[in-house]
Write a protein that holds these residues in place. Structure first.
Motif, PDB file in Angstrom:
ATOM      1  N   LEU A   1      40.672  46.474  32.746  1.00 56.77           N
ATOM      2  CA  LEU A   1      39.759  47.113  33.822  1.00 56.77           C
ATOM      3  C   LEU A   1      40.487  47.647  34.865  1.00 56.77           C
ATOM      4  CD1 LEU A   1      36.516  44.576  33.576  1.00 56.77           C
ATOM      5  CD2 LEU A   1      36.764  47.106  33.106  1.00 56.77           C
ATOM      6  N   LEU A   2      41.480  46.756  35.207  1.00 54.56           N
ATOM      7  CA  LEU A   2      42.269  47.328  36.482  1.00 54.56           C
ATOM      8  C   LEU A   2      43.052  48.699  36.033  1.00 54.56           C
ATOM      9  CD1 LEU A   2      44.861  45.258  38.444  1.00 54.56           C
ATOM     10  CD2 LEU A   2      45.560  47.400  37.360  1.00 54.56           C
ATOM     11  N   VAL A   3      43.394  48.725  34.904  1.00 50.81           N
ATOM     12  CA  VAL A   3      44.084  49.933  34.354  1.00 50.81           C
ATOM     13  C   VAL A   3      42.984  51.174  34.489  1.00 50.81           C
ATOM     14  CG1 VAL A   3      45.101  51.427  32.560  1.00 50.81           C
ATOM     15  CG2 VAL A   3      46.077  49.194  33.106  1.00 50.81           C
ATOM     16  N   LEU A   4      41.856  50.725  33.700  1.00 52.11           N
ATOM     17  CA  LEU A   4      40.871  51.776  33.973  1.00 52.11           C
ATOM     18  C   LEU A   4      40.193  52.153  35.156  1.00 52.11           C
ATOM     19  CD1 LEU A   4      38.555  53.436  32.303  1.00 52.11           C
ATOM     20  CD2 LEU A   4      37.083  51.420  32.602  1.00 52.11           C
ATOM     21  N   GLY A   5      40.189  51.103  36.096  1.00 55.97           N
ATOM     22  CA  GLY A   5      39.841  51.446  37.578  1.00 55.97           C
ATOM     23  C   GLY A   5      41.000  52.630  38.095  1.00 55.97           C
ATOM     24  N   THR A   6      42.215  52.395  38.027  1.00 55.70           N
ATOM     25  CA  THR A   6      43.140  53.177  38.548  1.00 55.70           C
ATOM     26  C   THR A   6      43.066  54.725  37.977  1.00 55.70           C
ATOM     27  OG1 THR A   6      44.759  52.665  37.095  1.00 55.70           O
ATOM     28  CG2 THR A   6      44.979  51.520  38.820  1.00 55.70           C
ATOM     29  N   LEU A   7      42.711  54.918  36.702  1.00 50.43           N
ATOM     30  CA  LEU A   7      42.258  56.107  36.043  1.00 50.43           C
ATOM     31  C   LEU A   7      41.103  56.635  36.741  1.00 50.43           C
ATOM     32  CD1 LEU A   7      43.348  55.149  32.477  1.00 50.43           C
ATOM     33  CD2 LEU A   7      44.531  56.590  34.004  1.00 50.43           C
TER      34      LEU A   7
ATOM     35  N   ARG B   1      38.122  40.830  44.750  1.00 47.65           N
ATOM     36  CA  ARG B   1      39.290  40.548  44.422  1.00 47.65           C
ATOM     37  C   ARG B   1      39.938  41.483  43.285  1.00 47.65           C
ATOM     38  NH1 ARG B   1      36.343  35.844  44.940  1.00 47.65           N
ATOM     39  NH2 ARG B   1      37.150  34.393  46.521  1.00 47.65           N
ATOM     40  N   LEU B   2      39.214  41.652  42.179  1.00 47.82           N
ATOM     41  CA  LEU B   2      39.816  42.624  41.046  1.00 47.82           C
ATOM     42  C   LEU B   2      39.940  44.013  41.839  1.00 47.82           C
ATOM     43  CD1 LEU B   2      40.989  43.056  38.348  1.00 47.82           C
ATOM     44  CD2 LEU B   2      38.599  43.200  37.535  1.00 47.82           C
ATOM     45  N   ALA B   3      38.838  44.157  42.564  1.00 49.30           N
ATOM     46  CA  ALA B   3      38.782  45.685  43.042  1.00 49.30           C
ATOM     47  C   ALA B   3      40.018  45.902  43.991  1.00 49.30           C
ATOM     48  CB  ALA B   3      37.670  45.873  43.936  1.00 49.30           C
ATOM     49  N   LEU B   4      40.359  44.840  44.946  1.00 50.27           N
ATOM     50  CA  LEU B   4      41.535  45.236  45.804  1.00 50.27           C
ATOM     51  C   LEU B   4      42.778  45.189  45.084  1.00 50.27           C
ATOM     52  CD1 LEU B   4      42.964  44.988  48.503  1.00 50.27           C
ATOM     53  CD2 LEU B   4      42.733  42.129  48.422  1.00 50.27           C
ATOM     54  N   VAL B   5      42.949  44.538  43.651  1.00 47.82           N
ATOM     55  CA  VAL B   5      44.178  44.431  43.041  1.00 47.82           C
ATOM     56  C   VAL B   5      44.277  46.097  42.456  1.00 47.82           C
ATOM     57  CG1 VAL B   5      45.694  43.444  41.120  1.00 47.82           C
ATOM     58  CG2 VAL B   5      44.154  42.081  42.723  1.00 47.82           C
ATOM     59  N   THR B   6      43.037  46.365  41.911  1.00 45.07           N
ATOM     60  CA  THR B   6      42.961  47.753  41.417  1.00 45.07           C
ATOM     61  C   THR B   6      43.432  49.013  42.409  1.00 45.07           C
ATOM     62  OG1 THR B   6      41.302  46.698  39.760  1.00 45.07           O
ATOM     63  CG2 THR B   6      41.497  49.397  40.184  1.00 45.07           C
ATOM     64  N   VAL B   7      43.065  48.734  43.505  1.00 47.66           N
ATOM     65  CA  VAL B   7      43.239  49.738  44.570  1.00 47.66           C
ATOM     66  C   VAL B   7      44.718  49.536  44.959  1.00 47.66           C
ATOM     67  CG1 VAL B   7      42.544  50.638  47.092  1.00 47.66           C
ATOM     68  CG2 VAL B   7      40.948  50.127  45.232  1.00 47.66           C
ATOM     69  N   LEU B   8      45.196  48.373  45.039  1.00 48.01           N
ATOM     70  CA  LEU B   8      46.588  48.548  45.484  1.00 48.01           C
ATOM     71  C   LEU B   8      47.508  48.993  44.488  1.00 48.01           C
ATOM     72  CD1 LEU B   8      46.646  45.011  47.147  1.00 48.01           C
ATOM     73  CD2 LEU B   8      46.869  47.200  48.449  1.00 48.01           C
ATOM     74  N   ALA B   9      47.127  48.765  43.089  1.00 45.74           N
ATOM     75  CA  ALA B   9      47.714  49.192  42.049  1.00 45.74           C
ATOM     76  C   ALA B   9      47.919  50.819  42.051  1.00 45.74           C
ATOM     77  CB  ALA B   9      47.469  48.803  40.825  1.00 45.74           C
ATOM     78  N   TRP B  10      46.671  51.324  42.163  1.00 46.42           N
ATOM     79  CA  TRP B  10      46.518  52.734  42.391  1.00 46.42           C
ATOM     80  C   TRP B  10      47.368  53.439  43.531  1.00 46.42           C
ATOM     81  CZ3 TRP B  10      43.034  55.054  45.965  1.00 46.42           C
ATOM     82  CH2 TRP B  10      42.878  56.492  46.025  1.00 46.42           C
ATOM     83  N   LEU B  11      47.426  52.850  44.675  1.00 48.28           N
ATOM     84  CA  LEU B  11      48.183  53.229  45.641  1.00 48.28           C
ATOM     85  C   LEU B  11      49.533  53.173  45.599  1.00 48.28           C
ATOM     86  CD1 LEU B  11      45.826  52.011  48.905  1.00 48.28           C
ATOM     87  CD2 LEU B  11      46.055  54.274  47.990  1.00 48.28           C
ATOM     88  N   GLY B  12      49.747  52.066  44.524  1.00 48.88           N
ATOM     89  CA  GLY B  12      51.245  51.934  44.166  1.00 48.88           C
ATOM     90  C   GLY B  12      51.722  53.060  43.409  1.00 48.88           C
ATOM     91  N   GLN B  13      50.847  53.363  42.592  1.00 52.84           N
ATOM     92  CA  GLN B  13      51.349  54.459  41.353  1.00 52.84           C
ATOM     93  C   GLN B  13      51.510  55.759  42.460  1.00 52.84           C
ATOM     94  OE1 GLN B  13      47.736  54.568  39.165  1.00 52.84           O
ATOM     95  NE2 GLN B  13      48.378  52.991  37.856  1.00 52.84           N
TER      96      GLN B  13
ATOM     97  N   ALA C   1      52.538  55.943  45.448  1.00 54.14           N
ATOM     98  CA  ALA C   1      53.681  55.808  46.233  1.00 54.14           C
ATOM     99  C   ALA C   1      54.813  56.177  45.319  1.00 54.14           C
ATOM    100  CB  ALA C   1      53.796  54.429  46.833  1.00 54.14           C
ATOM    101  N   LEU C   2      54.782  55.512  44.122  1.00 52.01           N
ATOM    102  CA  LEU C   2      56.037  56.002  43.124  1.00 52.01           C
ATOM    103  C   LEU C   2      56.122  57.444  42.746  1.00 52.01           C
ATOM    104  CD1 LEU C   2      55.401  52.698  40.926  1.00 52.01           C
ATOM    105  CD2 LEU C   2      57.455  53.353  42.608  1.00 52.01           C
ATOM    106  N   GLY C   3      55.034  58.246  43.014  1.00 52.86           N
ATOM    107  CA  GLY C   3      55.069  59.443  42.865  1.00 52.86           C
ATOM    108  C   GLY C   3      54.135  60.074  42.089  1.00 52.86           C
ATOM    109  N   LEU C   4      53.156  59.288  41.288  1.00 56.70           N
ATOM    110  CA  LEU C   4      52.189  59.617  40.210  1.00 56.70           C
ATOM    111  C   LEU C   4      51.370  60.481  40.954  1.00 56.70           C
ATOM    112  CD1 LEU C   4      51.952  56.664  37.915  1.00 56.70           C
ATOM    113  CD2 LEU C   4      53.360  58.522  37.489  1.00 56.70           C
ATOM    114  N   PRO C   5      50.732  61.596  40.362  1.00 58.57           N
ATOM    115  CA  PRO C   5      49.988  62.539  41.012  1.00 58.57           C
ATOM    116  C   PRO C   5      48.506  62.103  40.721  1.00 58.57           C
ATOM    117  CG  PRO C   5      50.430  63.324  38.974  1.00 58.57           C
ATOM    118  CD  PRO C   5      51.262  61.992  39.116  1.00 58.57           C
ATOM    119  N   VAL C   6      48.045  60.856  41.490  1.00 58.34           N
ATOM    120  CA  VAL C   6      46.984  60.062  41.530  1.00 58.34           C
ATOM    121  C   VAL C   6      46.033  60.455  42.566  1.00 58.34           C
ATOM    122  CG1 VAL C   6      47.760  58.729  39.771  1.00 58.34           C
ATOM    123  CG2 VAL C   6      47.941  58.141  42.110  1.00 58.34           C
TER     124      VAL C   6
END
Length: 194
Positions: free
Chosen positions: A29-35, A69-81, A83-88
């Motif tokens: 769900l975290l991966v799906l959330g970032t997508l 909790r899961l939403a926060l981790v999902t958003v931080l993962a998406w923002l991390g993507q 920051a790493l340069g992914l076009p998200v």
């Protein structure tokens, strides 16, 4: 004397039944959330200095559906993507520049607003409580605009920042909050949750 802590979510809005799901499902769900967040970022109306997107709609929905909790981790993962340069991000942006430019305040608000709306949902501000649900989503949208405005005001001045980074987004905030409340009401009405 003791309450029933073993069933803290019974009767609560939990359409994804996350309370009993294994970690691997939550990771999926975290991966799906970032997508979903990346896709919502692509749905935009180009404006300067900040585009109108469906990001806040996706963020608040994830906050409610995932829990804070899961939403926060999902958003931080998406923002991390991002920051790493992914076009998200909006308009396919990525890298560190958006975190220091005009959109930085809005980006900084995203983890805060998912926690807010997720927490309010856990308190019952969702589902069939349409007015409370709308208020929760609208409050999150307003907080996003306030934090975004504060950053933008440092760049271009308070008044100009308001007219460039807050006023154009107010109608969208109302519409996105109403849509979220309506969808969550429909989900709650079809399920057994309140």
């Amino acid at each position: 004397m003791s309450s029933t802590p073993s069933t803290p979510l019974s009767g609560r809005f939990d359409p994804l039944s996350l309370s009993g799901r294994p970690a691997v499902v939550k990771m999926g769900l975290l991966v799906l959330g970032t997508l979903v967040l990346a896709a919502a970022s692509r749905i935009s109306v180009p404006m300067l200095p900040v585009p109108i997107t469906m990001q806040t709609f996706a963020l608040t929905m994830i906050g409610v559906l995932y829990g804070w909790r899961l939403a926060l981790v999902t958003v931080l993962a998406w923002l991390g993507q991002a920051a790493l340069g992914l076009p998200v991000l909006a308009n396919g942006a990525g890298g560190v520049a958006p975190f220091f430019g005009p959109t930085a305040g809005y980006l900084a608000s995203f983890p805060v607003i998912v926690v807010l709306v997720g927490f309010l949902a856990q308190q019952g501000w969702t589902g069939r409580r349409v007015v409370s649900s709308f208020i929760a989503h609208f409050s999150a949208n307003l907080l996003c605009l306030l934090i975004g405005w504060a950053w933008l005001a440092g760049i271009m001045g308070a008044e100009k920042a308001f007219f460039a980074g807050v006023a154009p987004f107010m109608v969208g905030a109302v519409l996105k909050s109403a849509l979220a409340a309506a969808l969550l009401y429909a989900m709650a009405s079809r399920g057994k949750t309140r």
